[in-house]
Write a protein that holds these residues in place. Sequence first.
Motif, mmCIF file in Angstrom:
data_model
loop_
_atom_site.group_PDB
_atom_site.id
_atom_site.type_symbol
_atom_site.label_atom_id
_atom_site.label_comp_id
_atom_site.label_asym_id
_atom_site.label_seq_id
_atom_site.Cartn_x
_atom_site.Cartn_y
_atom_site.Cartn_z
ATOM 1 N N MET A 90 4.907 2.734 -11.080
ATOM 2 C CA MET A 90 5.209 1.789 -11.885
ATOM 3 C C MET A 90 7.130 3.351 -12.042
ATOM 4 O O MET A 90 7.646 1.849 -12.376
ATOM 5 C CB MET A 90 4.263 2.137 -12.477
ATOM 6 C CG MET A 90 2.777 1.171 -12.883
ATOM 7 S SD MET A 90 3.795 -0.747 -12.081
ATOM 8 C CE MET A 90 4.237 -1.113 -14.215
ATOM 9 N N LEU A 91 6.428 4.119 -11.792
ATOM 10 C CA LEU A 91 7.831 4.999 -11.921
ATOM 11 C C LEU A 91 8.731 4.174 -10.826
ATOM 12 O O LEU A 91 9.854 4.183 -11.513
ATOM 13 C CB LEU A 91 7.291 6.278 -11.827
ATOM 14 C CG LEU A 91 6.621 6.662 -12.811
ATOM 15 C CD1 LEU A 91 6.558 8.244 -12.423
ATOM 16 C CD2 LEU A 91 7.812 7.008 -13.886
ATOM 17 N N LEU A 130 9.085 1.234 -9.764
ATOM 18 C CA LEU A 130 9.941 -0.089 -10.739
ATOM 19 C C LEU A 130 10.546 -0.081 -11.183
ATOM 20 O O LEU A 130 11.754 -0.522 -11.403
ATOM 21 C CB LEU A 130 8.599 -0.773 -10.751
ATOM 22 C CG LEU A 130 7.733 -1.434 -9.779
ATOM 23 C CD1 LEU A 130 6.974 -2.046 -10.162
ATOM 24 C CD2 LEU A 130 8.197 -2.282 -8.536
ATOM 25 N N ALA A 131 10.618 1.255 -12.323
ATOM 26 C CA ALA A 131 11.326 1.383 -12.944
ATOM 27 C C ALA A 131 12.330 1.830 -12.825
ATOM 28 O O ALA A 131 13.944 1.284 -13.253
ATOM 29 C CB ALA A 131 10.512 2.469 -14.545
ATOM 30 N N GLU A 132 12.243 2.327 -11.796
ATOM 31 C CA GLU A 132 13.443 3.505 -11.348
ATOM 32 C C GLU A 132 14.300 2.446 -10.721
ATOM 33 O O GLU A 132 15.903 2.728 -10.501
ATOM 34 C CB GLU A 132 13.851 4.340 -11.332
ATOM 35 C CG GLU A 132 12.585 5.664 -11.961
ATOM 36 C CD GLU A 132 11.897 7.002 -11.236
ATOM 37 O OE1 GLU A 132 11.971 7.000 -10.081
ATOM 38 O OE2 GLU A 132 11.487 8.290 -11.786
ATOM 39 N N GLU A 133 14.188 1.888 -9.371
ATOM 40 C CA GLU A 133 15.062 1.209 -9.152
ATOM 41 C C GLU A 133 13.906 -0.063 -8.538
ATOM 42 O O GLU A 133 13.323 -0.698 -7.237
ATOM 43 C CB GLU A 133 15.157 2.112 -7.676
ATOM 44 C CG GLU A 133 15.952 1.150 -5.958
ATOM 45 C CD GLU A 133 16.126 1.953 -5.163
ATOM 46 O OE1 GLU A 133 16.445 3.094 -5.327
ATOM 47 O OE2 GLU A 133 15.578 1.951 -3.982
ATOM 48 N N SER A 134 14.744 -1.305 -8.960
ATOM 49 C CA SER A 134 14.177 -2.871 -8.952
ATOM 50 C C SER A 134 13.794 -2.668 -7.431
ATOM 51 O O SER A 134 15.552 -2.641 -7.023
ATOM 52 C CB SER A 134 14.753 -3.625 -10.280
ATOM 53 O OG SER A 134 15.864 -4.256 -9.396
ATOM 54 N N LEU A 187 0.865 -1.077 -0.079
ATOM 55 C CA LEU A 187 0.517 -0.197 0.001
ATOM 56 C C LEU A 187 0.409 1.232 -0.094
ATOM 57 O O LEU A 187 1.133 1.713 0.918
ATOM 58 C CB LEU A 187 -0.935 -0.028 1.241
ATOM 59 C CG LEU A 187 -2.069 1.145 1.820
ATOM 60 C CD1 LEU A 187 -2.820 1.501 0.500
ATOM 61 C CD2 LEU A 187 -2.721 1.096 2.936
ATOM 62 N N GLY A 188 1.149 2.249 -0.822
ATOM 63 C CA GLY A 188 1.737 3.367 -1.269
ATOM 64 C C GLY A 188 0.588 4.623 -1.541
ATOM 65 O O GLY A 188 -0.237 3.858 -2.525
ATOM 66 N N LYS A 189 1.431 5.725 -0.921
ATOM 67 C CA LYS A 189 0.990 6.728 -1.509
ATOM 68 C C LYS A 189 1.698 7.681 -1.368
ATOM 69 O O LYS A 189 3.043 8.044 -1.969
ATOM 70 C CB LYS A 189 -0.040 7.431 -0.207
ATOM 71 C CG LYS A 189 -0.984 5.895 -0.421
ATOM 72 C CD LYS A 189 -2.221 6.338 1.618
ATOM 73 C CE LYS A 189 -2.548 5.815 2.068
ATOM 74 N NZ LYS A 189 -3.179 5.777 3.441
ATOM 75 N N PRO A 190 1.815 8.581 -2.359
ATOM 76 C CA PRO A 190 2.463 9.921 -3.162
ATOM 77 C C PRO A 190 2.656 11.012 -2.468
ATOM 78 O O PRO A 190 2.248 10.909 -0.671
ATOM 79 C CB PRO A 190 1.731 10.843 -4.272
ATOM 80 C CG PRO A 190 0.343 10.748 -3.841
ATOM 81 C CD PRO A 190 0.030 8.912 -2.731
ATOM 82 N N TRP A 191 4.119 11.288 -2.173
ATOM 83 C CA TRP A 191 4.730 11.905 -1.108
ATOM 84 C C TRP A 191 5.158 13.375 -1.487
ATOM 85 O O TRP A 191 5.741 13.446 -2.454
ATOM 86 C CB TRP A 191 5.322 11.686 -0.126
ATOM 87 C CG TRP A 191 5.276 10.032 1.009
ATOM 88 C CD1 TRP A 191 5.122 8.617 0.331
ATOM 89 C CD2 TRP A 191 5.037 10.181 2.089
ATOM 90 N NE1 TRP A 191 4.278 8.462 1.253
ATOM 91 C CE2 TRP A 191 4.288 8.974 2.276
ATOM 92 C CE3 TRP A 191 4.735 11.523 3.289
ATOM 93 C CZ2 TRP A 191 4.072 8.723 3.480
ATOM 94 C CZ3 TRP A 191 4.215 10.728 4.257
ATOM 95 C CH2 TRP A 191 3.718 9.924 4.232
ATOM 96 N N VAL A 192 4.952 14.802 -0.628
ATOM 97 C CA VAL A 192 5.950 15.794 -0.940
ATOM 98 C C VAL A 192 6.996 16.324 -0.160
ATOM 99 O O VAL A 192 6.261 15.749 1.167
ATOM 100 C CB VAL A 192 3.875 17.072 -1.036
ATOM 101 C CG1 VAL A 192 4.902 17.838 -0.959
ATOM 102 C CG2 VAL A 192 3.620 16.623 -2.417
#
Length: 402
Positions: free
Chosen positions: A359-360, A362-366, A246-251
Amino acid sequence: MPSPAIRTSAQRATVTAAMDAIRARRSQIMAAHAEAIYDRLTDGRTRYLRIDELLAAAAAVYPGLVPLESQMAAESTREQADKEGYEIDQAIFLRGVLRSPVAAPHLLDAMLRPTPRALDLLPGFTRSGIAEMEAVRVERRDGVAHLTLCRDDCLNAEDERQVDDLETAVDLALLDPSVRVGLLRGGPMSHPRYAGRRVFCAGINLKKLGSGDIPLVDFLLRRELGYIHKLLRGVLVGNSWHSPYLGKPWVGAVDAFAIGGGAQLLLVLDHVLAASDAYLSLPAAKEGIVPGVANLRLTRFTGPRLARQMILGGRAIQAGEPEARLLIDEVVAPEEMDAAVARAVDRLGGEAVPANRRMLNLAEESPAEFARYLAEFALQQALRVHDADVIGKARAFARRRA
């Protein structure tokens, strides 16, 4: 042998030679048997043990492979210069686990689970929208979890207390279904130099490093594998067929400065804004340690040349410099920060944002790339914090502050 601080050069050489041989053997054992050892300690990967629990289990089942709990308890009472360096042996063990393609994903998931403290506080937080801790205050307002760093006496310098409070706060924000977006910001300071001003973070508390109160497992590694990784990846909440995380955006909102660990935090956030008089720095060379996972993440933002200037040369980046736009999304006048923060959290509240940020990331850091880095980081950081160079710098810092 007498305590490390008063050993003669000959005694130090004897201890070093003996420990080098022992550690070489431990490294060989972990290289050959890490997966089998981990499976035994976790009952075939059916139990999720955090790194401190895993090391305690290993000390009980494989005495001699890692330090005993009694040894670590005695070590924790000593200043850094007087420690035997048993944390290096813990790092050798964890490096072996994190290098294993079978054990490492399970350990990462163990560290992404909510902490018991957060689960205890969650019912009260979901009702009231407020959680007060020593180092962090969490307040939910209009679907936004405001995480305010409030160590006002030390400019939000990081220590073990702050790591525990921040992981708890991140868990609460991620687990509360009423929260859509998280915000990290420093609160007003009582420190004489910045009295009444907001400050983001001054990095690691070097005074506590010198006094022996910055542990490898409960601070340096828990920080990376715990709340910072949760900011990036989310919290592990189950085995749902669509995603267990469960992830959420962070500022992130930077007032005054983001030094060391504060700057590292910005590399996992989705939107960063800073006051025009703020600056960022990663003074790893000056402190003598490795700046967390910045060595892995920073080049994605800045490219290799600027990353080396910051990490190896100690270059600070002023918010008004053109290069700052590689690390900061918005630069605003100090008096406009509140309005800019409100706009930023509103932009990240869309329904599609969580899926796209996942998705960003995962693409940037597996996760595999992260585990490989942490395996080497565990050992290199343990070696650095027990090196005479770092101990001397921490002592000098404490003398200057005194």
